[in-house]
Write a protein that holds these residues in place. Sequence first.
Motif, PDB file in Angstrom:
ATOM      1  N   ASP A 205      -4.553  14.795  33.185  1.00  0.00           N
ATOM      2  CA  ASP A 205      -3.975  16.025  32.496  1.00  0.00           C
ATOM      3  C   ASP A 205      -5.166  16.976  31.412  1.00  0.00           C
ATOM      4  N   LEU A 206      -6.622  16.779  32.083  1.00  0.00           N
ATOM      5  CA  LEU A 206      -7.619  17.281  31.352  1.00  0.00           C
ATOM      6  C   LEU A 206      -7.284  18.874  31.204  1.00  0.00           C
ATOM      7  N   HIS A 207      -7.692  19.299  30.045  1.00  0.00           N
ATOM      8  CA  HIS A 207      -7.722  20.648  29.613  1.00  0.00           C
ATOM      9  C   HIS A 207      -8.854  21.055  28.661  1.00  0.00           C
ATOM     10  N   HIS A 208      -9.630  22.194  29.260  1.00  0.00           N
ATOM     11  CA  HIS A 208     -10.633  22.453  28.181  1.00  0.00           C
ATOM     12  C   HIS A 208     -10.874  24.244  28.381  1.00  0.00           C
ATOM     13  N   SER A 209     -10.972  24.737  27.226  1.00  0.00           N
ATOM     14  CA  SER A 209     -11.333  26.124  27.185  1.00  0.00           C
ATOM     15  C   SER A 209     -12.480  26.593  26.262  1.00  0.00           C
ATOM     16  N   TYR A 210     -13.198  27.513  26.802  1.00  0.00           N
ATOM     17  CA  TYR A 210     -14.181  28.063  25.843  1.00  0.00           C
ATOM     18  C   TYR A 210     -13.547  29.506  25.335  1.00  0.00           C
ATOM     19  N   GLY A 211     -13.407  29.437  23.927  1.00  0.00           N
ATOM     20  CA  GLY A 211     -12.446  30.537  23.411  1.00  0.00           C
ATOM     21  C   GLY A 211     -11.073  30.798  24.268  1.00  0.00           C
TER      22      GLY A 211
ATOM     23  N   VAL B 136     -17.123  16.418  30.146  1.00  0.00           N
ATOM     24  CA  VAL B 136     -15.825  15.675  29.487  1.00  0.00           C
ATOM     25  C   VAL B 136     -15.853  14.157  29.825  1.00  0.00           C
ATOM     26  N   LEU B 137     -15.818  14.183  31.246  1.00  0.00           N
ATOM     27  CA  LEU B 137     -15.918  12.709  31.723  1.00  0.00           C
ATOM     28  C   LEU B 137     -17.118  11.805  31.106  1.00  0.00           C
ATOM     29  N   SER B 138     -18.154  12.354  30.874  1.00  0.00           N
ATOM     30  CA  SER B 138     -19.335  11.293  30.292  1.00  0.00           C
ATOM     31  C   SER B 138     -19.102  11.362  28.676  1.00  0.00           C
ATOM     32  N   GLY B 139     -18.236  11.940  28.203  1.00  0.00           N
ATOM     33  CA  GLY B 139     -18.133  11.895  26.647  1.00  0.00           C
ATOM     34  C   GLY B 139     -18.996  12.823  25.977  1.00  0.00           C
ATOM     35  N   ALA B 140     -19.797  13.683  26.553  1.00  0.00           N
ATOM     36  CA  ALA B 140     -20.575  14.877  26.079  1.00  0.00           C
ATOM     37  C   ALA B 140     -19.777  15.851  25.601  1.00  0.00           C
ATOM     38  N   LEU B 141     -18.736  16.008  25.984  1.00  0.00           N
ATOM     39  CA  LEU B 141     -17.715  17.090  25.532  1.00  0.00           C
ATOM     40  C   LEU B 141     -16.414  16.716  25.185  1.00  0.00           C
ATOM     41  N   ARG B 142     -15.910  16.997  24.405  1.00  0.00           N
ATOM     42  CA  ARG B 142     -14.298  16.450  24.023  1.00  0.00           C
ATOM     43  C   ARG B 142     -13.539  17.691  24.613  1.00  0.00           C
ATOM     44  N   PRO B 143     -12.376  17.137  25.205  1.00  0.00           N
ATOM     45  CA  PRO B 143     -11.339  17.894  25.942  1.00  0.00           C
ATOM     46  C   PRO B 143     -10.402  18.558  24.725  1.00  0.00           C
ATOM     47  N   ASN B 144      -9.970  19.779  25.090  1.00  0.00           N
ATOM     48  CA  ASN B 144      -8.667  20.224  24.314  1.00  0.00           C
ATOM     49  C   ASN B 144      -7.434  19.217  24.305  1.00  0.00           C
ATOM     50  N   ARG B 145      -7.215  18.742  25.471  1.00  0.00           N
ATOM     51  CA  ARG B 145      -6.161  17.789  25.792  1.00  0.00           C
ATOM     52  C   ARG B 145      -6.640  16.754  27.083  1.00  0.00           C
ATOM     53  N   GLY B 146      -5.716  15.674  27.201  1.00  0.00           N
ATOM     54  CA  GLY B 146      -6.056  14.871  28.318  1.00  0.00           C
ATOM     55  C   GLY B 146      -6.614  13.567  27.772  1.00  0.00           C
ATOM     56  N   VAL B 147      -6.710  12.704  28.829  1.00  0.00           N
ATOM     57  CA  VAL B 147      -7.142  11.325  28.594  1.00  0.00           C
ATOM     58  C   VAL B 147      -8.164  10.959  29.626  1.00  0.00           C
ATOM     59  N   VAL B 148      -9.124  10.285  29.311  1.00  0.00           N
ATOM     60  CA  VAL B 148     -10.164   9.745  30.178  1.00  0.00           C
ATOM     61  C   VAL B 148     -10.450   8.280  30.135  1.00  0.00           C
TER      62      VAL B 148
END
Length: 201
Positions: free
Chosen positions: A5-11, A45-57
Amino acid sequence: MEVQDLHHSYGRRSVLRGVDLVLPAGALVGIVGENGVGKSTLLKVLSGALRPNRGVVRHSGRFGYCPQQVILNEAFTVRQHLDFFAAAYAVPDLRRAEETMEILRFSDYADERVATLSGGTRQKLNLTLAVMHDPQVLLLDEPYQGFDWETYLRFWDLVADFRDTGRSVLVVSHLAHDTDKLDQVWQLHDGVLQGRQEQAG
């Protein structure tokens, strides 16, 4: 690696809208999609370089990440990059790096400064830095851009060897014609993964 359930937004622009993925051991998996759909964001996100808004890796073991944008110091030589990354990874020797350089046919550039290298040779170094510590999970974002045909084929031999020794490899590309080389293929569309396919062989 397991993704839930990965979510990410830019603005206000939502890029990932609930990505679920299981990357099993001994699998060569591809994610394809048009430019701008969020493939690079997903790998960050998967590499850890970017933090997701929601979800688990969740992942276990060492992982390697080859970003789409080559991040190298033009003042340093190829060998200096290898030495710096070996220290960062606490790798006792450069055996894996040297083997990869032989496979990709750029060992003769070891003492060349990055500033003098072609785009394809820089990408070879980028890939070598991602695999030199022998990761269990390998994340590759458009990893063969700038490669000639022979190097392109050698790249697929390299990642197939990783897969065949029980490692997990995820390749992201906008080119759908690579899918015959993959065990599983997903399409990133509208922020989710769709159309999982099991490839023969």
